[in-house]
Design a protein around this motif. Structure first.
Motif, mmCIF file in Angstrom:
data_model
loop_
_atom_site.group_PDB
_atom_site.id
_atom_site.type_symbol
_atom_site.label_atom_id
_atom_site.label_comp_id
_atom_site.label_asym_id
_atom_site.label_seq_id
_atom_site.Cartn_x
_atom_site.Cartn_y
_atom_site.Cartn_z
ATOM 1 N N GLY A 160 37.096 18.327 31.748
ATOM 2 C CA GLY A 160 37.806 18.389 33.015
ATOM 3 C C GLY A 160 36.861 18.517 34.196
ATOM 4 O O GLY A 160 37.071 17.890 35.238
ATOM 5 N N TYR A 205 45.258 19.094 48.521
ATOM 6 C CA TYR A 205 44.931 17.674 48.522
ATOM 7 C C TYR A 205 44.995 17.070 49.919
ATOM 8 O O TYR A 205 44.364 16.041 50.177
ATOM 9 C CB TYR A 205 45.875 16.919 47.577
ATOM 10 N N ASN A 243 42.785 17.715 36.005
ATOM 11 C CA ASN A 243 43.668 18.870 36.108
ATOM 12 C C ASN A 243 44.280 19.231 34.768
ATOM 13 O O ASN A 243 44.368 20.415 34.406
ATOM 14 C CB ASN A 243 44.781 18.581 37.129
ATOM 15 N N TYR A 244 44.688 18.235 34.025
ATOM 16 C CA TYR A 244 45.367 18.490 32.741
ATOM 17 C C TYR A 244 44.430 19.174 31.755
ATOM 18 O O TYR A 244 44.808 20.141 31.074
ATOM 19 C CB TYR A 244 45.875 17.166 32.161
ATOM 20 N N ASP A 302 33.566 25.822 34.247
ATOM 21 C CA ASP A 302 34.068 24.980 35.325
ATOM 22 C C ASP A 302 32.996 24.728 36.390
ATOM 23 O O ASP A 302 33.091 23.780 37.159
ATOM 24 C CB ASP A 302 35.301 25.634 35.966
ATOM 25 N N SER A 308 51.315 10.605 36.096
ATOM 26 C CA SER A 308 51.608 11.973 35.708
ATOM 27 C C SER A 308 53.005 12.081 35.092
ATOM 28 O O SER A 308 53.211 12.801 34.104
ATOM 29 C CB SER A 308 51.509 12.898 36.925
ATOM 30 N N TYR A 358 36.504 16.025 37.293
ATOM 31 C CA TYR A 358 36.600 16.541 38.663
ATOM 32 C C TYR A 358 35.435 16.034 39.512
ATOM 33 O O TYR A 358 35.613 15.631 40.672
ATOM 34 C CB TYR A 358 36.583 18.069 38.654
ATOM 35 N N ASP A 388 41.877 11.942 38.219
ATOM 36 C CA ASP A 388 42.244 13.221 38.811
ATOM 37 C C ASP A 388 43.319 13.923 37.991
ATOM 38 O O ASP A 388 43.282 15.147 37.816
ATOM 39 C CB ASP A 388 42.723 12.997 40.245
ATOM 40 N N MET A 393 49.304 22.910 46.117
ATOM 41 C CA MET A 393 48.550 21.719 45.736
ATOM 42 C C MET A 393 48.635 20.645 46.821
ATOM 43 O O MET A 393 47.673 19.915 47.066
ATOM 44 C CB MET A 393 49.074 21.167 44.409
ATOM 45 N N VAL A 443 43.713 22.931 32.770
ATOM 46 C CA VAL A 443 44.878 23.789 32.548
ATOM 47 C C VAL A 443 45.152 23.954 31.050
ATOM 48 O O VAL A 443 45.475 25.043 30.568
ATOM 49 C CB VAL A 443 46.109 23.198 33.271
#
Length: 276
Positions: free
Chosen positions: A94, A165, A11-12, A30, A129, A98, A7, A161, A15
């Motif tokens: 990504g 989540y 996200n990384y 996406d 993270s 996902y 996950d 966020m 972005v």
């Protein structure tokens, strides 16, 4: 732990892609998460779709394409766009991660515990993270001109966020990972509507057409429930891992069965309609 890493990287990568490609490319590529979720759900969660589900998915993607076209027409092309190939590959990577994350999340919240999912992914996600931030982004972090406004923006982003989540497992349990990702296609439109007031974006009627097209696709997809195909050789243990192991006869061909399920919460008293 593995899901937390997946996950984070999902996200990384998405972005990070904004540094290399344009907003339109990110929006279009996406959508790759949708076929990833469908394939993983088909093979690992044994979910089966009907024709109306695929029609709804195609309509949603058409609506997303309409929004990307509107971005091009009004000149809303944020993003450097200097190394589009690298950026596009980052988005695809990504989106794939996902999809893996969402399907694993669906399995956990349906068969294990939503509280366990949120607690463990929060624990391991924060740990890994922080390590990745210290290794890869520490120089960029030092360049940030910190003040109360920037700090407030980070707090607001973190709050959004947290809400995402927290509520996503509830929605995934009541619907599916595919339905959630189709619904998230409207997120870019909400950001556009906010940008009309905050950043004075140009407006186009295609945005409204895109929004209602995606809504029509969602209605089509949700108009009928999916069903789960049960393989008698594995599905009893898949659904009831703590139960006794049943020895199946080795002679004779095993006939698969299909169980139709609703989108609501399953109960033991709920009758199942089996089709041989």
């Amino acid at each position: 732990m593995i899901l937390g890493i997946v996950d984070i990287e999902a996200n990384y990568l998405v972005v990070k892609a904004y540094q290399y490609t344009t907003l339109t490319s990110v929006q279009l590529l996406d959508c790759f998460v949708i076929p990833v979720v469908i394939l993983l759900s088909w093979f690992f969660l044994l979910v089966r779709y009907k024709a109306v589900h695929f029609i709804g998915i195609v309509v949603c993607i058409l609506g997303m394409g309409c929004m990307a076209g509107a971005d091009v027409l009004v000149g809303r092309q944020q993003g450097a766009g200097e190394n589009k190939l690298i950026g596009d590959l980052l988005v695809l990577g990504g989106a794939t991660l996902y999809g893996i994350s969402n399907v694993c999340e669906e399995y956990i919240v349906r068969n294990l515990s939503r509280v366990e999912f949120l607690g463990m992914i929060g624990l391991f996600g924060s740990f890994f993270s922080g390590i990745q931030l210290a290794i890869m982004e520490h120089k960029e972090l030092l360049k940030v001109p910190w003040d109360w406004q920037i700090g407030l923006l980070y707090v607001g982003f973190s709050a959004c966020m947290f809400g995402l989540y927290s509520f996503m497992p509830v929605v995934i349990k009541k619907t599916s990972a595919t339905a959630v990702n189709l619904s998230l296609l409207t997120a870019d439109l909400y950001s556009l509507f906010c940008g009309l007031f905050l950043f004075h974006y140009k407006f186009s009627g295609l945005y409204l057409l895109s929004f209602f097209t995606i809504l029509v696709g969602l209605v089509l997809y949700s108009s009928t429930s999916t069903y789960v195909a049960q393989d008698p050789r594995v599905y009893k243990q898949f659904r009831n891992p703590s139960g006794p192991v049943v020895d199946l006869p080795t002679t004779g061909q095993l006939e698969p069965s299909v169980t139709y399920t609703s989108l609501g919460q399953e109960t033991e008293e709920e009758p199942h309609v089996r089709v041989a």
